[in-house]
Design a protein around this motif. Structure first.
Motif, PDB file in Angstrom:
ATOM      1  N   VAL A 103     151.276  70.333  33.229  1.00 13.92           N
ATOM      2  CA  VAL A 103     152.514  70.314  34.019  1.00 13.92           C
ATOM      3  C   VAL A 103     152.570  69.054  34.885  1.00 13.92           C
ATOM      4  O   VAL A 103     153.596  68.363  34.932  1.00 13.92           O
ATOM      5  N   VAL A 104     151.461  68.752  35.554  1.00 16.93           N
ATOM      6  CA  VAL A 104     151.427  67.560  36.415  1.00 16.93           C
ATOM      7  C   VAL A 104     151.618  66.296  35.584  1.00 16.93           C
ATOM      8  O   VAL A 104     152.386  65.402  35.957  1.00 16.93           O
ATOM      9  N   ALA A 105     150.946  66.219  34.432  1.00 11.01           N
ATOM     10  CA  ALA A 105     151.095  65.046  33.569  1.00 11.01           C
ATOM     11  C   ALA A 105     152.532  64.921  33.066  1.00 11.01           C
ATOM     12  O   ALA A 105     153.098  63.821  33.038  1.00 11.01           O
ATOM     13  N   ILE A 107     170.084  47.952  37.526  1.00 12.35           N
ATOM     14  CA  ILE A 107     169.712  46.576  37.838  1.00 12.35           C
ATOM     15  C   ILE A 107     170.266  45.658  36.753  1.00 12.35           C
ATOM     16  O   ILE A 107     170.088  45.909  35.563  1.00 12.35           O
ATOM     17  N   ARG A 108     170.905  44.601  37.169  1.00  8.25           N
ATOM     18  CA  ARG A 108     171.606  43.722  36.231  1.00  8.25           C
ATOM     19  C   ARG A 108     170.706  42.675  35.577  1.00  8.25           C
ATOM     20  O   ARG A 108     170.811  42.427  34.388  1.00  8.25           O
ATOM     21  N   LYS A 109     169.835  42.048  36.345  1.00 10.19           N
ATOM     22  CA  LYS A 109     169.008  40.967  35.811  1.00 10.19           C
ATOM     23  C   LYS A 109     167.826  41.527  35.024  1.00 10.19           C
ATOM     24  O   LYS A 109     167.107  42.403  35.490  1.00 10.19           O
ATOM     25  N   ASN A 110     167.627  40.981  33.821  1.00  2.01           N
ATOM     26  CA  ASN A 110     166.548  41.455  32.967  1.00  2.01           C
ATOM     27  C   ASN A 110     165.175  41.249  33.599  1.00  2.01           C
ATOM     28  O   ASN A 110     164.287  42.080  33.443  1.00  2.01           O
ATOM     29  N   LYS A 111     164.982  40.135  34.287  1.00  2.00           N
ATOM     30  CA  LYS A 111     163.697  39.857  34.914  1.00  2.00           C
ATOM     31  C   LYS A 111     163.365  40.931  35.944  1.00  2.00           C
ATOM     32  O   LYS A 111     162.232  41.428  35.988  1.00  2.00           O
ATOM     33  N   ASN A 112     164.348  41.301  36.746  1.00  2.00           N
ATOM     34  CA  ASN A 112     164.133  42.341  37.750  1.00  2.00           C
ATOM     35  C   ASN A 112     163.872  43.701  37.103  1.00  2.00           C
ATOM     36  O   ASN A 112     163.062  44.487  37.594  1.00  2.00           O
ATOM     37  N   ARG A 113     164.563  43.988  36.008  1.00  2.00           N
ATOM     38  CA  ARG A 113     164.329  45.233  35.277  1.00  2.00           C
ATOM     39  C   ARG A 113     162.884  45.328  34.807  1.00  2.00           C
ATOM     40  O   ARG A 113     162.240  46.371  34.959  1.00  2.00           O
ATOM     41  N   ILE A 114     162.404  44.232  34.228  1.00  2.18           N
ATOM     42  CA  ILE A 114     161.041  44.211  33.701  1.00  2.18           C
ATOM     43  C   ILE A 114     160.031  44.388  34.827  1.00  2.18           C
ATOM     44  O   ILE A 114     159.073  45.163  34.700  1.00  2.18           O
ATOM     45  N   VAL A 115     160.244  43.695  35.932  1.00  2.00           N
ATOM     46  CA  VAL A 115     159.314  43.779  37.068  1.00  2.00           C
ATOM     47  C   VAL A 115     159.270  45.210  37.609  1.00  2.00           C
ATOM     48  O   VAL A 115     158.187  45.756  37.851  1.00  2.00           O
ATOM     49  N   ILE A 116     160.422  45.825  37.788  1.00  2.00           N
ATOM     50  CA  ILE A 116     160.479  47.192  38.311  1.00  2.00           C
ATOM     51  C   ILE A 116     159.783  48.162  37.351  1.00  2.00           C
ATOM     52  O   ILE A 116     158.999  49.018  37.780  1.00  2.00           O
ATOM     53  N   CYS A 117     160.045  48.037  36.057  1.00  2.00           N
ATOM     54  CA  CYS A 117     159.416  48.942  35.087  1.00  2.00           C
ATOM     55  C   CYS A 117     157.900  48.735  35.033  1.00  2.00           C
ATOM     56  O   CYS A 117     157.153  49.707  34.898  1.00  2.00           O
ATOM     57  N   ILE A 118     157.441  47.513  35.175  1.00  5.51           N
ATOM     58  CA  ILE A 118     155.993  47.262  35.210  1.00  5.51           C
ATOM     59  C   ILE A 118     155.379  47.878  36.461  1.00  5.51           C
ATOM     60  O   ILE A 118     154.310  48.501  36.395  1.00  5.51           O
ATOM     61  N   ILE A 119     156.042  47.735  37.597  1.00  5.25           N
ATOM     62  CA  ILE A 119     155.546  48.336  38.837  1.00  5.25           C
ATOM     63  C   ILE A 119     155.483  49.862  38.699  1.00  5.25           C
ATOM     64  O   ILE A 119     154.502  50.492  39.113  1.00  5.25           O
ATOM     65  N   LEU A 120     156.510  50.448  38.111  1.00  4.43           N
ATOM     66  CA  LEU A 120     156.511  51.896  37.897  1.00  4.43           C
ATOM     67  C   LEU A 120     155.368  52.321  36.985  1.00  4.43           C
ATOM     68  O   LEU A 120     154.679  53.318  37.248  1.00  4.43           O
ATOM     69  N   LEU A 166     152.159  54.671  37.920  1.00  2.00           N
ATOM     70  CA  LEU A 166     151.788  55.834  37.110  1.00  2.00           C
ATOM     71  C   LEU A 166     150.310  55.789  36.749  1.00  2.00           C
ATOM     72  O   LEU A 166     149.598  56.790  36.887  1.00  2.00           O
ATOM     73  N   LEU A 167     149.829  54.638  36.308  1.00  2.00           N
ATOM     74  CA  LEU A 167     148.424  54.517  35.926  1.00  2.00           C
ATOM     75  C   LEU A 167     147.484  54.746  37.108  1.00  2.00           C
ATOM     76  O   LEU A 167     146.445  55.408  36.966  1.00  2.00           O
ATOM     77  N   LEU A 168     147.838  54.223  38.274  1.00  2.00           N
ATOM     78  CA  LEU A 168     147.004  54.421  39.458  1.00  2.00           C
ATOM     79  C   LEU A 168     146.958  55.889  39.879  1.00  2.00           C
ATOM     80  O   LEU A 168     145.892  56.417  40.212  1.00  2.00           O
ATOM     81  N   ILE A 169     148.100  56.553  39.865  1.00  2.00           N
ATOM     82  CA  ILE A 169     148.134  57.975  40.220  1.00  2.00           C
ATOM     83  C   ILE A 169     147.361  58.794  39.196  1.00  2.00           C
ATOM     84  O   ILE A 169     146.583  59.693  39.545  1.00  2.00           O
ATOM     85  N   TRP A 170     147.528  58.475  37.915  1.00  2.00           N
ATOM     86  CA  TRP A 170     146.828  59.193  36.841  1.00  2.00           C
ATOM     87  C   TRP A 170     145.316  59.029  37.000  1.00  2.00           C
ATOM     88  O   TRP A 170     144.566  59.998  36.892  1.00  2.00           O
ATOM     89  N   ALA A 171     144.878  57.806  37.271  1.00  2.00           N
ATOM     90  CA  ALA A 171     143.442  57.554  37.443  1.00  2.00           C
ATOM     91  C   ALA A 171     142.901  58.295  38.665  1.00  2.00           C
ATOM     92  O   ALA A 171     141.791  58.840  38.621  1.00  2.00           O
ATOM     93  N   GLU A 172     143.668  58.327  39.731  1.00  2.00           N
ATOM     94  CA  GLU A 172     143.225  59.037  40.930  1.00  2.00           C
ATOM     95  C   GLU A 172     143.105  60.536  40.666  1.00  2.00           C
ATOM     96  O   GLU A 172     142.133  61.170  41.067  1.00  2.00           O
TER      97      GLU A 172
END
Length: 96
Positions: free
Chosen positions: A40-42, A60-73, A77-83
């Motif tokens: 459930v948590v996963a 978000i209109r600019k592709n560069k900003n979209r990519i940056v936001i999705c990478i940050i997200l 996710l990976l940090l929370i999963w590892a924790e």
């Protein structure tokens, strides 16, 4: 509208496929031992990350900003999963 429903379907399908990996592994080894709460948590983590990325793609209109936001997200996710899995940061949420 149909395109957005298609993206939502893809997000749900990807989450289901990712969750099938530990489910199948549990059938073959005792080293993977997930409970219903783990699934459930996963599912919540994966689905909410997918929805937030979808929201970023819509708003978000600019592709560069979209990519940056999705990478940050994704990294969040990976940090929370590892924790949750092994307690990398040794917080109260760790799986230790």
């Amino acid at each position: 509208m149909i395109l957005h429903n298609k993206r939502l379907s893809i997000i749900l399908l990807v989450v289901a496929i990712i969750l099938l990996i530990p489910l199948i592994a549990m059938q073959f080894t005792n080293e993977v031992n997930w409970t219903l709460l783990d699934f459930v948590v996963a599912a919540v983590l994966l689905f909410s990350t997918g929805l937030m990325c979808e929201l970023a793609l819509r708003k978000i209109r600019k592709n560069k900003n979209r990519i940056v936001i999705c990478i940050i997200l994704f990294l969040t996710l990976l940090l929370i999963w590892a924790e949750l899995a092994v307690g990398v940061f040794e917080t109260a949420l760790s799986g230790k």
